[in-house]
Design an enzyme around this catalytic site. Structure first.
Site, PDB file in Angstrom:
ATOM      1  N   GLU A 239       0.822  -1.213   0.050  1.00 51.60           N
ATOM      2  CA  GLU A 239       0.055  -0.077  -0.040  1.00 51.60           C
ATOM      3  C   GLU A 239       1.015   1.206  -0.063  1.00 51.60           C
ATOM      4  O   GLU A 239       1.717   1.427   1.070  1.00 51.60           O
ATOM      5  CB  GLU A 239      -0.904  -0.003   1.280  1.00 51.60           C
ATOM      6  CG  GLU A 239      -1.773   1.053   1.281  1.00 51.60           C
ATOM      7  CD  GLU A 239      -3.134   0.848   2.009  1.00 51.60           C
ATOM      8  OE1 GLU A 239      -3.428   1.934   3.011  1.00 51.60           O
ATOM      9  OE2 GLU A 239      -3.631  -0.206   2.395  1.00 51.60           O
ATOM     10  N   ASP A 240       0.982   1.951  -1.035  1.00 47.62           N
ATOM     11  CA  ASP A 240       1.873   3.024  -1.506  1.00 47.62           C
ATOM     12  C   ASP A 240       1.204   4.223  -1.890  1.00 47.62           C
ATOM     13  O   ASP A 240       0.417   4.205  -2.889  1.00 47.62           O
ATOM     14  CB  ASP A 240       2.914   2.454  -2.434  1.00 47.62           C
ATOM     15  CG  ASP A 240       4.081   3.498  -2.738  1.00 47.62           C
ATOM     16  OD1 ASP A 240       4.451   4.178  -1.987  1.00 47.62           O
ATOM     17  OD2 ASP A 240       4.274   3.558  -4.088  1.00 47.62           O
TER      18      ASP A 240
END
Length: 874
Positions: free
Chosen positions: A499-500
């Site tokens: 999750e970036d």
């Protein structure tokens, strides 16, 4: 000049990549110098913590390099700090800070000790077998007769026969008496050749002919010269373990002879003597932890149920076919009552709903043990224990097993950089030192979350966790590369997700090509974009081009979602709460038009987010039916109320919530059958801000969206290349989805006309009600390639020309809603708000511009696979 400038721009990036690769190479070498391979590095749970040994004892191992003394205290020894302590010397405490304790089972009164020190017992596996009465002499005789071939073993009178001969040669009466008599000791190869010349050539012997040559090189133990026949013969033999298994005794015999050193459900802690005094800690590898009666310091619970009560796995882990449709959930809030729900309730009530809704994976958040329930599970105290407030370890096993039985993959959201700073229950100051598991000084504390930051450059910390700019923790990136290598090597079907919010390059590239090795990355800009539009931009002024630029930004391996737990937990509101219950719309009969418009908006937002994803989509529990309330965990600010810490499942069959759930279910079902998001990437060939119409193709499907809240179109031309008949397969305007049902059954099939639109040879004339979307399929096999050959998944530069040729025709005022002119222009102020969550979940948390949230979730098999969080900057 321009060439030199480009070279100068590339050089720093190349140098940075080389530095990262060198650091990764050095870390791998350092890791393998201590641990043989990634499998051994990931098997710490087999050694660390407390484990039952077959030789009637319990082994305990803990890492505490700052401690001077270690013992176990608990119910089993009346919390004595001296009765069960580590032995002196290397067997109790090694040079790396690992402590080993052995708890011997106590012999019952009147029982004699075992005749052989290596006597084993079946505690769990085949616990009802054993006690065959086989003694050692009979066992060895049978091995000689059945396992070894004649001449393959060389009998000796004693194990010390060879040692005794060597001793006699050196120190016996005929041995050298002085250094002169001893002479110069020849090198190993000369001594070996002299010895070899004295040996008799016994051609009848079946012994392997191993010749070990010492050439003085490192690892020369592997330099073995031998004849190939005897080598392959010896390698082909499996160890004679079956004979030793026969000698084991059963569980009943063990219970008759011994009292367990520590019993099932006994409470215990580990005690350290440190330079600052004595400390009691919950073991770092504890698998079950309960809070103390006073609610302060927790204690570990020895979980060793009798074999007949141990949960037995029934189902294999399923494999994902096609797209990944994730249902994100928190067990504690999954019930309708105002309390903490349990694993058992989730298994019985929620898992069937998830399966019925059409999802093929669940992602569990807040599952690892944490002290503060209001932290949603993001201040972790014990990384190898599921939260006891939800149930026992076996209850969690059943949840995972039942999910597998329903065909659901299980993902665990385990956050490394949310390590609790609590010194009584967490890992902070675990052994009395400030740099045991975490960095010392400012680097070891996260300034925004008040949590601790792991030392990812420490091999022993990596052993625990394994189960690029100035704000990125290089050691954390290297750890994630190693973690992905380990997970995919040991479990080829595993799924890892990053999750970036920084669009860090190479997230999903193979580690062999310089990437981080994730399977998917989460586009956090999408929910932030929708939230910004809903709260700040009037619907008539939404920019289609700006929306699509966010949705189709590098779609490969991209996981998309409309909203997850952040939107409803982190002090915000759910989208349904914003749209339905904040003045824009209510649920009364007088506001039917507003309810219709709100449900239609939620449906088309969900459809366009789903169909533009990179093969993966996520939904948070309750959002599939537009849960009307946000989530707020019990805390001091709400007097520890559970009023908003649940889900209102009774709304599933009521009004707008039923319609929205029907549509969500239809999307998942259609994707499961037709693989909507598995065939190629979206190709946007029409995106117009004036008409607020978007159309794109994906594989054999055409998707058309009308975001205009006021204008409906009766004959809107959309270009297609192949002539023929097309079928409408999904329509948000159907009454079962909360629409008006404006399209009749005879309008679901359309034939093309020869009018050229948007560079395509043919076109379809569609009826597009306001705020609606349609999915169409037909003769579209070559549509993407022919309309926009080689075009990447992005909006076309010629959208205005396409819109001009499409000739929108507004409906009559008596139709769906009163027709209104489209907005004449757009201002540059309507910018898409970029994600600005103040999160940084692995790295040092420096305050650059804005730091972002990045998370790794990993699939769970029958054990929890610990995963990490990543660094990031705005």
């Amino acid at each position: 000049m321009e060439m030199n400038q480009k070279v100068d721009e590339v050089q720093p990036e190349k140098q940075g990549a080389l530095r990262k690769y060198k650091a990764l190479k050095d870390r791998r070498w350092e890791l393998h110098s201590r641990l043989i391979d990634l499998k051994e590095a990931s098997s710490g749970f087999e050694l660390m913590g407390m484990h039952r040994h077959r030789q009637h004892r319990v082994d305990f191992m803990e890492w505490a390099p700052g401690a001077r003394y270690c013992s176990l205290v608990g119910d089993f020894n009346q919390w004595s700090t001296t009765e069960n302590c580590a032995r002196e010397g290397h067997l109790g405490h090694d040079d790396f800070g690992y402590w080993t304790l052995i708890l011997e089972d106590k012999l019952r009164e009147g029982q004699e000790p075992d005749e052989y020190y290596f006597q084993e017992y079946n505690y769990a596996d085949d616990y009802d077998k054993g006690d065959n009465g086989v003694d050692v002499e009979e066992l060895i005789h049978r091995m000689n007769e059945e396992y070894w071939e004649p001449g393959e073993i060389k009998s000796q009178k004693s194990r010390l026969e060879v040692v005794a001969k060597l001793y006699e040669q050196m120190f016996g009466p005929n041995g050298p008496q002085t250094e002169e008599e001893l002479g110069d000791i020849p090198d190993a190869e000369t001594r070996y050749n002299d010895w070899k010349a004295l040996q008799k050539d016994d051609s009848a012997s079946s012994l392997p002919c191993y010749d070990i040559i010492d050439n003085g090189q490192e690892f020369d133990i592997f330099n073995v010269a031998t004849d190939r026949v005897s080598f392959e013969k010896f390698q082909g033999k499996s160890p004679p373990l079956a004979y030793w298994v026969e000698m084991r005794k059963g569980r009943k015999a063990w219970l008759e002879k011994y009292v367990p050193a520590i019993s099932h459900k006994d409470k215990y802690r580990v005690y350290f003597n440190t330079p600052d005094g004595g400390l009691e800690r919950v073991p770092a590898w504890a698998t079950y932890v309960l809070p103390d009666a006073e609610g302060k310091q927790s204690y570990a619970v020895h979980w060793e149920p009798p074999p007949e009560e141990i949960y037995k796995w029934r189902f294999e882990r399923p494999k994902v076919k096609g797209s990944l449709r994730i249902y994100e959930c928190h067990v504690g809030i999954s019930g309708s009552e105002q309390k903490i729900s349990s694993f058992q309730e989730f298994t019985s009530n929620v898992l069937p709903h998830i399966k019925d809704a059409g999802y093929n994976a669940i992602q569990l958040i807040g599952i690892v043990e944490h002290k503060d329930y209001s932290s949603v599970g993001y201040k972790v105290t014990n990384y190898f224990a599921v939260s006891s407030r939800f149930g026992s370890p076996d209850d969690f096993k059943k949840l995972v097993d039942e999910a597998h039985g329903l065909g659901l993959v299980v993902l665990l959201d385990i956050v490394h950089s949310y390590a609790s700073a609590d010194e009584l229950v967490g890992l902070s100051l675990f052994d009395g030192s400030n740099d045991c598991y975490f960095h010392s000084g400012k680097r070891g504390h996260h300034k925004y979350w008040g949590t601790r930051m792991f030392k990812y450059d420490d091999i022993d910390v990596l052993h625990f966790l394994l189960y690029y700019n100035q704000y990125v923790d290089k050691d954390a990136l290297i750890y994630l590369i190693i973690a992905n290598e380990m997970l995919h090597e040991l479990h080829p079907d595993i799924i890892t997700i990053a999750e970036d919010a920084t669009f860090y390059p190479g997230l999903c590239e193979p580690t062999t090509q310089g990437g981080l090795g994730f399977d998917y990355w989460v586009n956090l800009s999408i929910p932030e974009m929708w939230l910004w539009h809903l709260e700040n931009v009037p619907e008539q002024e939404w920019s289609m081009n700006k929306i699509m630029r966010v949705l189709v930004n590098n779609n490969s391996n991209m996981l998309s979602y409309v909203e997850n737990h952040n939107q409803s937990i982190s002090g915000r509101k759910s989208f349904a709460e914003i749209i339905l219950y904040e003045g824009k719309c209510s649920n009364s009969s007088a506001d039917n038009d507003l309810i219709f418009r709100a449900s239609s908006l939620l449906n088309i937002i969900k459809l366009i987010t789903f169909t533009t994803s990179g093969g993966a989509y996520l939904n948070f529990i309750g959002n599939e039916f537009a849960h009307p309330k946000r989530i707020e965990f019990p805390m001091s600010s709400n007097q520890y109320s559970f009023h908003l810490a649940n889900r209102q499942w009774e709304l599933l069959d009521k009004g707008v919530h039923k319609h929205i759930f029907n549509f969500d279910k239809a999307i998942m079902s259609l994707d499961a059958k037709e693989r909507l998001i598995s065939g190629g990437l979206p190709n946007v060939h029409h995106c117009d801000d004036t008409s607020m119409i978007i159309s794109f193709t994906r594989g054999p499907f055409l998707f058309v969206f009308n975001f205009n809240p006021d204008v409906s179109y009766q004959l809107y031309s959309v270009g297609v290349d192949e002539a023929g008949e097309y079928q409408l397969i999904l329509n948000t305007d159907e009454t079962k989805y909360g629409g008006r049902g404006e399209l009749k059954s005879n309008q679901y099939t359309k034939r093309t006309s020869v009018t050229r639109v948007g560079g395509c040879r043919n076109s379809l004339e569609l009826t597009l009600p306001s705020r609606s979307a349609q999915s169409i399929t037909g003769n579209l096999c070559d549509l993407t390639a022919r309309c926009n050959p080689g075009t990447p998944p992005t909006t076309s530069a010629s959208t205005s020309a396409t819109a001009a040729s499409s000739s929108p025709a507004p409906m009559a005022p008596s139709s769906l809603v009163p027709a209104a002119p489209a907005p004449a222009s757009r201002t540059t102020a309507d910018t898409v708000h970029s994600a600005a969550t103040v999160d940084c979940r692995v790295a040092t948390g420096h305050s650059g511009a804005t730091t972002m949230d990045r998370r790794l979730a990993a699939v769970s098999d029958r054990e929890s696979y610990a995963t990490a969080e990543l660094p990031g900057s705005g």
